[in-house]
Design a protein around this motif. Structure first.
Motif, PDB file in Angstrom:
ATOM      1  N   LYS A 183       0.903  -1.353   0.167  1.00 39.67           N
ATOM      2  CA  LYS A 183      -0.064   0.000  -0.020  1.00 39.67           C
ATOM      3  C   LYS A 183       1.069   0.932  -0.068  1.00 39.67           C
ATOM      4  O   LYS A 183       2.102   1.303   0.359  1.00 39.67           O
ATOM      5  N   GLU A 239      -9.501   6.845  10.267  1.00 43.93           N
ATOM      6  CA  GLU A 239     -10.892   6.071  10.020  1.00 43.93           C
ATOM      7  C   GLU A 239     -11.718   7.257  10.109  1.00 43.93           C
ATOM      8  O   GLU A 239     -12.871   7.009   9.457  1.00 43.93           O
ATOM      9  N   ASN A 267     -14.472   0.710   7.210  1.00 42.27           N
ATOM     10  CA  ASN A 267     -14.049  -0.254   6.030  1.00 42.27           C
ATOM     11  C   ASN A 267     -12.796   0.369   5.515  1.00 42.27           C
ATOM     12  O   ASN A 267     -12.423   0.003   4.323  1.00 42.27           O
ATOM     13  N   LYS A 268     -12.432   1.642   5.657  1.00 42.68           N
ATOM     14  CA  LYS A 268     -11.190   2.500   5.091  1.00 42.68           C
ATOM     15  C   LYS A 268     -10.647   3.243   5.834  1.00 42.68           C
ATOM     16  O   LYS A 268     -11.345   3.796   7.153  1.00 42.68           O
ATOM     17  N   GLN A 309      -7.391   4.035   1.854  1.00 48.82           N
ATOM     18  CA  GLN A 309      -7.180   2.345   1.474  1.00 48.82           C
ATOM     19  C   GLN A 309      -7.918   1.801   2.720  1.00 48.82           C
ATOM     20  O   GLN A 309      -8.410   2.351   3.529  1.00 48.82           O
ATOM     21  N   THR A 310      -7.731   0.399   2.438  1.00 48.58           N
ATOM     22  CA  THR A 310      -8.416  -0.423   3.442  1.00 48.58           C
ATOM     23  C   THR A 310      -7.629  -0.302   4.553  1.00 48.58           C
ATOM     24  O   THR A 310      -6.561   0.016   4.552  1.00 48.58           O
ATOM     25  N   ASN A 327     -11.166  -4.097   9.783  1.00 45.36           N
ATOM     26  CA  ASN A 327     -12.722  -3.952   9.308  1.00 45.36           C
ATOM     27  C   ASN A 327     -13.687  -4.316  10.128  1.00 45.36           C
ATOM     28  O   ASN A 327     -13.410  -5.659  10.783  1.00 45.36           O
TER      29      ASN A 327
END
Length: 399
Positions: free
Chosen positions: A79, A210, A229-230, A251-252, A259
């Motif tokens: 990433k 987040e 979720n991101k 990004q995740t 998550n």
């Protein structure tokens, strides 16, 4: 003079011992020269070892090999935020380091271990060493798999272990608000432009990234939870030439546990509803000037918030609380935005919540992270538990 099988040859007016080496892994014979029999023996032995193991004959330095591996191979699956972090490791701990000019084919366990020991002695942390080894070890394995070195010795590298003292030092960096400090903080942010960002952090434990990536579709107003979720982060594009200016990326989460669905108090749900209504009003006034990213927390023009600006405004709030506090003992020590997340976790523990539940809500990858981070809170909970037990026994005796 000892007898020798080597012939002598004159080269550039100087006499050398000479040997023509043939090997199955050589396409053509290789001529070797040395001033003494001993030197020629050592030279032949070293080259035969490389040839027997089919080691690539290269003069490439460890730094050059590491750089090419990192930016051309390792970066392919990373990433952007991880790339930025690893570029920093390369720049600070590999580039121009004691390992730099050693040939990759000659790098040894001793070279790596000596370097690590030197870093420890100069005060580098256990985590710092682990991060460096997290890159050096796979680089060495890659060199081994590509016949650049004879042996993969990474399993024999010894890293320092975290002591109880370093664990306590890490825990001491966690500075949640006390209940009184939290009350004063909430009072101070009333009607502040970032009030809901701070309130949501205190009541959900979400990380700053987040929160900045949070969209309205991530909030379930009926079932009172936030779907994490991101994450948003300002990251610079990096290459072997250095880094560029930072830009926001989405990004995740870092781990699978990141998550998660975080239940929130109904009071927060109601506050967010009111906040959303006000945001829609502002959006209608700005018309085409508003950049609609569906963000919960954003600038008045709908753009992503800047983490540096948040930090400055957060510090300013703490300063204003202290300026109005005459009692020196009640002044709030410097805090970070991340301490709002620590405050959330601390309140949960104080309310008797189990560590496993706190781990799930915080999105920690392993419960050991939760237990290690909140050691000081759990210790105080033990004292309270013992006090409750004592009160129980006293009440039993008086009945």
């Amino acid at each position: 003079m000892a007898k020798t099988i080597y012939k002598k040859k004159v080269k550039n007016g100087k006499e050398y011992y000479f040997y023509r080496l043939r090997h199955k892994n050589l396409t053509t014979p290789r001529d070797l020269y040395a001033l003494s029999v001993k030197e020629l023996d050592e030279k032949i032995k070293a080259i035969l070892t490389d040839l027997d193991f089919n080691i690539t004959n290269t003069k490439e330095s460890f730094e050059a090999f590491f750089r090419d591996w990192l930016f051309d191979v390792r970066f392919l699956t990373l990433k952007p935020s991880t790339k930025e972090r690893y570029e920093g490791v390369y720049r600070n701990y590999i580039k121009n380091s004691p390992l730099s000019n050693i040939k990759i084919k000659d790098i040894t366990l001793s070279d790596i271990q000596t370097y690590y020991n030197k870093l420890v002695k100069s005060g580098h942390s256990v985590n710092c060493l682990k991060m460096i080894n997290k890159l050096i070890a796979p680089c060495i394995r890659y060199a081994y798999n590509n016949s650049m070195i004879i042996k993969d010795f990474t399993g024999a590298i010894v890293l320092p272990k975290e002591t109880e003292e370093t664990k306590l030092n890490k825990a001491s960096k966690v500075q949640p608000f006390s209940l009184d400090e939290q009350r004063r903080f909430v009072k101070a942010i009333k009607n502040h432009e970032l009030e809901m960002l701070f309130i949501t952090a205190l009541n959900s434990g979400l990380r700053q990234g987040e929160l900045l990536a949070l969209t309205w579709s991530d909030i379930d107003f009926d079932r009172h939870y936030i779907d994490v979720n991101k994450t948003a982060k300002y990251v610079a594009n990096v290459s072997s030439n250095g880094r560029e200016h930072s830009k926001i990326i989405i990004q995740t989460p870092k781990t699978i546990k990141g998550n998660r669905k975080v239940s929130i108090p109904p009071t927060l749900t109601q506050q967010l509803k009111i906040y959303r209504f006000k945001q829609l009003e502002q959006k209608s006034l700005l018309l085409n000037l508003y950049q609609d990213n569906n963000l919960v927390f954003c600038t008045k023009f709908g753009k992503y918030l800047d983490s540096g600006n948040i930090r400055k405004r957060f510090n300013k709030i703490i300063d204003s609380i202290n300026d109005n506090e005459k009692d020196e003992y009640k002044k709030i020590s410097p805090r970070k935005f991340h301490d709002l997340r620590h405050t959330y976790a601390t309140r949960l523990f104080e309310l008797g919540e189990k560590p496993k539940t706190v781990q799930e809500l915080l999105g920690h990858s392993d419960i050991s992270v939760t237990l290690g981070t909140y050691t000081h809170v759990l210790e105080s909970m033990k004292i309270i538990a013992a006090s409750k037990l004592n009160d129980l026994y006293i009440s039993m005796q008086t009945d």
